[in-house]
Design an enzyme around this catalytic site. Sequence first.
Site, short mmCIF file in Angstrom:
data_model
loop_
_atom_site.label_atom_id
_atom_site.label_comp_id
_atom_site.label_asym_id
_atom_site.label_seq_id
_atom_site.Cartn_x
_atom_site.Cartn_y
_atom_site.Cartn_z
N LYS A 22 0.84 -1.23 0.10
CA LYS A 22 -0.05 0.04 0.14
C LYS A 22 0.88 1.22 -0.05
O LYS A 22 0.62 2.18 -0.78
CB LYS A 22 -0.96 0.03 1.21
N ASN A 23 1.89 1.27 0.69
CA ASN A 23 2.86 2.43 0.79
C ASN A 23 3.70 2.75 -0.31
O ASN A 23 4.51 3.70 -0.09
CB ASN A 23 3.38 2.53 2.50
N ARG A 93 -4.53 10.76 4.24
CA ARG A 93 -3.74 11.84 4.33
C ARG A 93 -2.69 11.69 3.01
O ARG A 93 -2.16 12.54 2.78
CB ARG A 93 -2.58 11.49 5.52
N CYS A 117 -4.24 12.27 12.75
CA CYS A 117 -4.99 11.20 12.73
C CYS A 117 -4.98 10.52 14.01
O CYS A 117 -4.20 11.00 15.01
CB CYS A 117 -4.62 10.08 11.68
N ARG A 122 1.03 14.62 12.84
CA ARG A 122 1.41 14.02 11.52
C ARG A 122 1.44 15.36 10.64
O ARG A 122 0.81 15.40 9.56
CB ARG A 122 0.55 13.01 10.90
N ASP A 309 5.26 0.65 11.94
CA ASP A 309 3.99 -0.33 11.40
C ASP A 309 3.89 -1.52 12.09
O ASP A 309 2.86 -2.36 11.63
CB ASP A 309 4.05 -0.10 9.99
N ILE A 331 8.62 6.99 16.72
CA ILE A 331 8.20 7.59 15.74
C ILE A 331 7.01 8.69 15.51
O ILE A 331 6.90 9.71 15.37
CB ILE A 331 8.00 6.78 14.29
N ARG A 401 -8.27 -0.39 4.88
CA ARG A 401 -7.60 0.51 4.30
C ARG A 401 -6.13 0.06 3.86
O ARG A 401 -5.70 0.33 2.72
CB ARG A 401 -7.05 1.59 5.10
C1 EPZ Z 1 4.56 6.81 6.33
O1 EPZ Z 1 3.83 8.02 6.93
C2 EPZ Z 1 3.46 5.74 6.25
N1 EPZ Z 1 2.46 6.06 5.42
C3 EPZ Z 1 3.32 5.42 7.78
O2 EPZ Z 1 2.41 3.98 7.49
C4 EPZ Z 1 4.53 4.94 8.31
O3 EPZ Z 1 3.89 4.54 9.78
C5 EPZ Z 1 5.50 6.36 8.50
O4 EPZ Z 1 5.70 6.55 7.06
C6 EPZ Z 1 6.80 5.84 9.09
O5 EPZ Z 1 7.21 4.96 8.84
C7 EPZ Z 1 2.96 6.17 4.02
O6 EPZ Z 1 3.71 5.79 3.46
C8 EPZ Z 1 1.51 6.32 3.05
P1 EPZ Z 1 6.57 10.12 8.27
P2 EPZ Z 1 4.60 9.36 6.83
O7 EPZ Z 1 6.55 11.61 7.61
O8 EPZ Z 1 5.48 9.56 5.86
C9 EPZ Z 1 7.04 13.58 11.61
C10 EPZ Z 1 0.62 2.66 7.80
O9 EPZ Z 1 0.14 2.08 8.69
N2 EPZ Z 1 6.83 14.42 10.48
O10 EPZ Z 1 8.02 9.36 7.84
O11 EPZ Z 1 3.55 10.46 7.06
C11 EPZ Z 1 5.85 12.72 11.79
O12 EPZ Z 1 4.60 13.40 12.57
C12 EPZ Z 1 0.86 4.22 8.02
O13 EPZ Z 1 0.63 2.14 6.63
C13 EPZ Z 1 6.84 15.73 10.88
O14 EPZ Z 1 7.30 16.09 12.02
O15 EPZ Z 1 5.56 9.46 8.27
C14 EPZ Z 1 6.19 11.39 12.57
O16 EPZ Z 1 6.42 11.53 13.76
C15 EPZ Z 1 0.88 4.99 9.32
N3 EPZ Z 1 6.82 16.52 9.84
C16 EPZ Z 1 7.62 11.20 11.89
O17 EPZ Z 1 8.01 12.64 11.44
C17 EPZ Z 1 6.62 16.26 8.80
O18 EPZ Z 1 6.75 17.04 7.49
C18 EPZ Z 1 7.71 10.45 10.71
O19 EPZ Z 1 6.71 10.59 9.88
C19 EPZ Z 1 6.56 15.03 8.29
C20 EPZ Z 1 6.66 14.08 9.13
#
Ligand code: EPZ
Length: 430
Positions: A22-23, A93, A117, A122, A309, A331, A401
Amino acid sequence: MDKFLIKGGNALHGRVAISGAKNSALPCLAATLLSSGTVTLHNVPYVRDLITQRRLLEDLGAQTLTPDVHTHRITASNIENFEAPYELVKTMRASVLALGPLLGRFGKAKVSLPGGCAIGTRPIDLHLRAFEELGAEVSLESGDVVARAPRGRLVGSEMEFEKVTVTGTENVMMAAVLAEGRSVIRNAACEPEIPDLADLLIKMGAKIEGAGTPNITIDGVEELGDAEHWIIADRIETGTFAVAAAITGGELEIANCRPDHIGAVIDKLRDAGVEIEEEDKTTLRVKRSSGGLKASDVTTEPYPEFPTDMQAQYMALMTQAEGTCDITETIFENRFMHASELIRMGASIEIHGNKATVSGAVKLKGAPVLASDLRASASLVLAGLCAGGETMIDRVYHIDRGYETIVRKLGALGANIERIKEQITESSSA
Ligand code: EPZ
């Protein structure tokens, strides 16, 4: 809302085929907006989020064909809308992944700022700052992110993420491939979904080096064209079924997977008393070891460490392991919601900040529980499979999802699970 009814206690046996990731499919589908031609994606998982993402592309003006549920043929030669509306973004998102391609190809984009969420606020501040590094003007206008390239085209530059962000890396990579000149992204995410997206972009004509490492170099080109690409296997679905084998005391052959993408998960499960054999490059054989499950601490970290995850699924497993362990989530700020539901089933879990202390082995008892997010739902399914009695999981749209036909897949392995469709009651006396 649909529910799952699980009667626990059956050990799972047999072969399960893993679906596409999915990701990876989500950014790859967004990347088709960058092509002036037609892009065909294979092995796309048949899950709700990808249906939503395809709808977004259609809203933007792309033509989409699905010769079968796992194949998407997208033609984005005449995009005339550059806005992703709140109604759609609030449901998923990952719609923010339209920002990079629209900005990179058309020099303009308007996408509703996604809300938080269940697992955290996020924000996407790091995405937006990276776009500004490429010369974009970014503003927030009544809840929408409005981005534009003042000269009509972004300009390549060097940038460094202050923290690892998976979709942030994907978004800025997609914005940079059509920018003028060279871009260098430092502290980039290394999750396998990043090289998979880069492989697709390179097939479309992009010039990218270093995807999958913390330093990615991109040389902008004038136009991207046709491509055909197979999405990698879902490493989190793979890990989830490996836990299903271990937690039920069964034995599974997990096919169409990529063991090389879940090294940290395999190592941790082996530590915890799970026997995992890599039969070949796409097949795992998994069962609980004769010595039984043993508690083993884990901390979630960016790839290649143990993925966030898989944290919820691992917690369910640790409720069955001899001993006590600490699960530390680094994370997301609120990713222990499954713990309170597992406690309702009899688990012994104490939460202190970003650390959960799990004391096993506890005989779980079926109970009515509530799914809060995608991976928490998976955790409750796993607990239900090994609990005594019946577990009713509500709000299973969360699991729909990200897990393709999970009831069918689990049922075929011997699980006693059924989907209870939401009854739309209608009566003349209402
Ligand atoms: C991706 O989310 C995945 N989703 C998530 O999977 C996964 O948990 C996550 O990466 C971490 O591996 C998809 O790929 C669609 P991040 P993403 O940006 O990109 C902070 C699932 O269950 N952050 O790597 O949104 C954020 O809040 C989902 O399949 C900022 O502060 O995660 C988090 O604490 C859930 N500012 C950390 O960084 C930003 O601009 C990592 O988030 C972006 C992120």
